[in-house]
Scaffold this active site. Structure first.
Site, PDB file in Angstrom:
ATOM      1  N   ASP A 151       0.824  -1.207   0.000  1.00  0.00           N
ATOM      2  CA  ASP A 151       0.000   0.000   0.000  1.00  0.00           C
ATOM      3  C   ASP A 151       0.860   1.261   0.000  1.00  0.00           C
ATOM      4  O   ASP A 151       0.515   2.269  -0.616  1.00  0.00           O
ATOM      5  CB  ASP A 151      -0.916  -0.002   1.225  1.00  0.00           C
ATOM      6  CG  ASP A 151      -2.155   0.842   1.034  1.00  0.00           C
ATOM      7  OD1 ASP A 151      -2.209   1.600   0.055  1.00  0.00           O
ATOM      8  OD2 ASP A 151      -3.073   0.758   1.856  1.00  0.00           O
TER       9      ASP A 151
ATOM     10  N   HIS B  30      -8.276  -1.283   8.464  1.00  0.00           N
ATOM     11  CA  HIS B  30      -7.243  -0.729   7.583  1.00  0.00           C
ATOM     12  C   HIS B  30      -7.537   0.769   7.506  1.00  0.00           C
ATOM     13  O   HIS B  30      -8.459   1.193   6.812  1.00  0.00           O
ATOM     14  CB  HIS B  30      -7.342  -1.394   6.207  1.00  0.00           C
ATOM     15  CG  HIS B  30      -6.354  -0.901   5.207  1.00  0.00           C
ATOM     16  ND1 HIS B  30      -5.177  -1.570   4.931  1.00  0.00           N
ATOM     17  CD2 HIS B  30      -6.361   0.197   4.403  1.00  0.00           C
ATOM     18  CE1 HIS B  30      -4.508  -0.912   3.994  1.00  0.00           C
ATOM     19  NE2 HIS B  30      -5.202   0.160   3.653  1.00  0.00           N
TER      20      HIS B  30
ATOM     21  N   HIS C 229      -6.733   4.915   7.079  1.00  0.00           N
ATOM     22  CA  HIS C 229      -5.945   5.982   6.466  1.00  0.00           C
ATOM     23  C   HIS C 229      -6.120   7.255   7.289  1.00  0.00           C
ATOM     24  O   HIS C 229      -7.162   7.474   7.903  1.00  0.00           O
ATOM     25  CB  HIS C 229      -6.382   6.208   5.028  1.00  0.00           C
ATOM     26  CG  HIS C 229      -5.916   5.127   4.094  1.00  0.00           C
ATOM     27  ND1 HIS C 229      -5.065   5.376   3.037  1.00  0.00           N
ATOM     28  CD2 HIS C 229      -6.157   3.797   4.069  1.00  0.00           C
ATOM     29  CE1 HIS C 229      -4.808   4.241   2.406  1.00  0.00           C
ATOM     30  NE2 HIS C 229      -5.473   3.272   3.005  1.00  0.00           N
TER      31      HIS C 229
ATOM     32  N   CYS D 100      -4.888   5.239  -1.927  1.00  0.00           N
ATOM     33  CA  CYS D 100      -5.572   4.521  -2.994  1.00  0.00           C
ATOM     34  C   CYS D 100      -5.426   5.277  -4.319  1.00  0.00           C
ATOM     35  O   CYS D 100      -5.787   6.462  -4.395  1.00  0.00           O
ATOM     36  CB  CYS D 100      -7.057   4.354  -2.658  1.00  0.00           C
ATOM     37  SG  CYS D 100      -8.038   3.606  -3.970  1.00  0.00           S
TER      38      CYS D 100
ATOM     39  N   ASN E  31      -1.731   5.548   4.816  1.00  0.00           N
ATOM     40  CA  ASN E  31      -2.219   4.824   5.986  1.00  0.00           C
ATOM     41  C   ASN E  31      -1.715   5.498   7.255  1.00  0.00           C
ATOM     42  O   ASN E  31      -0.780   6.294   7.228  1.00  0.00           O
ATOM     43  CB  ASN E  31      -1.688   3.379   5.977  1.00  0.00           C
ATOM     44  CG  ASN E  31      -2.122   2.613   4.763  1.00  0.00           C
ATOM     45  OD1 ASN E  31      -1.867   3.014   3.638  1.00  0.00           O
ATOM     46  ND2 ASN E  31      -2.796   1.507   4.978  1.00  0.00           N
TER      47      ASN E  31
END
Length: 313
Positions: free
Chosen positions: A16, A207, A209, A240, A249
């Site tokens: 990521d 998860h 951010h 993303c 993140n």
């Protein structure tokens, strides 16, 4: 709800964090960073994704990376797989766990997977059947779970529908992703509690951010609801590629430090994590976002000032 005294943190920077960098990260550099990450005590690391090289060029060396990194015993190596071809590559690369990609809303799914949400899930049937014949474990995900930049709040009924379909495939390990940082502690509480009550046998993870600075508060809210597994990325790298204004993140060092300060064990070596995060910050300064790299640990004391005079005397 009383806090759990221990949490599990999965490092996702190699996937990521690196996937949205504007410059290509050399394969040898990825291997170096991953090997250092694996020495920090993580039980699970998301190493890469097996997407088409044209879609995410940064991940085009996924097979080579997995071939060359060290493999400490007891550490789960996870990779993202978008389709059956991706799973086949993951199997050959000896990945321990494959994570499926899915968006909660049709708008985000059309951008991310070129199909509406439930259409995208139709392809999961082949993936699940193929995985059953191997040692690889499958996990699911729900991106933009706490808010979509195109459709806004995602109704809980949508989550239930998606989770029911995952359950039909035998997938009960689900990551709830705040992909664009639209969550707040109350929405984390509401959705996490509803899903854990509706699917008591599921294992949910978060998860998060840090797009709007809410990620650690959201992590604590999830912890209060019984969620003990969290994703994070060193130096706060990530975002993303299919969401506007998406940022990274929550920084792993911030998450570890915050939990440890609360007396919640992470079983990770924070000093080693900070060392790697500093390296990443120096290499990618415009993409990093970490409170700890700016301010240091709370335990980092300073010499008291001397010789100052009060103003006005």
């Amino acid at each position: 709800m009383e806090h759990r005294k221990e949490v599990v943190i999965t490092e996702v920077c190699p996937r990521d964090g690196f996937q949205v960098l504007p410059m290509m990260v050399p394969t040898e550099e990825k291997i170096e960073i991953i090997n250092r990450i694996l020495a920090c005590g993580f039980k699970q690391v998301e190493v890469t994704s097996f997407v088409h090289p044209k879609a995410v060029p940064q991940m085009s060396d996924a097979d080579e990376v997995l071939q060359k990194i060290t493999r400490p015993e007891g550490v789960v190596l996870r990779a993202l797989v978008p389709n059956l071809r991706g799973l086949e590559r993951a199997i050959l690369a000896r990945v321990d766990k494959a994570k499926l990609m899915l968006s909660a809303t049709d708008s985000h799914s059309l951008n991310n997977a070129n199909a509406r949400t439930l259409e995208a899930m139709q392809g999961f049937d082949q993936i699940a059947k193929r995985a059953e014949r191997t040692a690889i474990k499958l996990g699911g995900s729900i991106s933009v779970a706490f808010g979509c930049p195109y459709e806004g709040i995602v109704p809980i009924g949508r989550h239930i529908e998606i989770c029911k379909r995952y359950e039909q495939l035998g997938i009960t390990d689900i990551s709830l992703a705040d992909t664009t940082g639209m969550a707040n502690p109350e929405s984390i509480k509401r959705i996490s509690r509803s899903l854990r009550e509706y699917f008591p046998s599921f294992h949910f993870s978060l998860h998060l951010h840090n797009t709007r600075g809410m990620a650690f508060a959201n992590a604590v809210s999830g912890l209060n609801e019984g969620i003990v597994d969290f994703d994070s990325s060193l130096a706060g790298l990530g975002g993303c590629p299919y969401a506007p204004n998406a940022s990274g993140n929550i920084a792993t060092e911030d998450l570890v430090h915050g939990f440890e300060e609360m007396g919640i064990k992470t079983n990770l070596d924070l000093d080693k994590i900070i060392e790697i995060a500093k390296v990443l910050q120096s290499r990618y300064p415009n993409q990093s976002d970490s409170f700890l790299l700016k301010a240091g640990k709370s335990s980092d004391l300073h010499m008291a000032p001397t010789g100052q005079k009060k103003l006005g005397e």
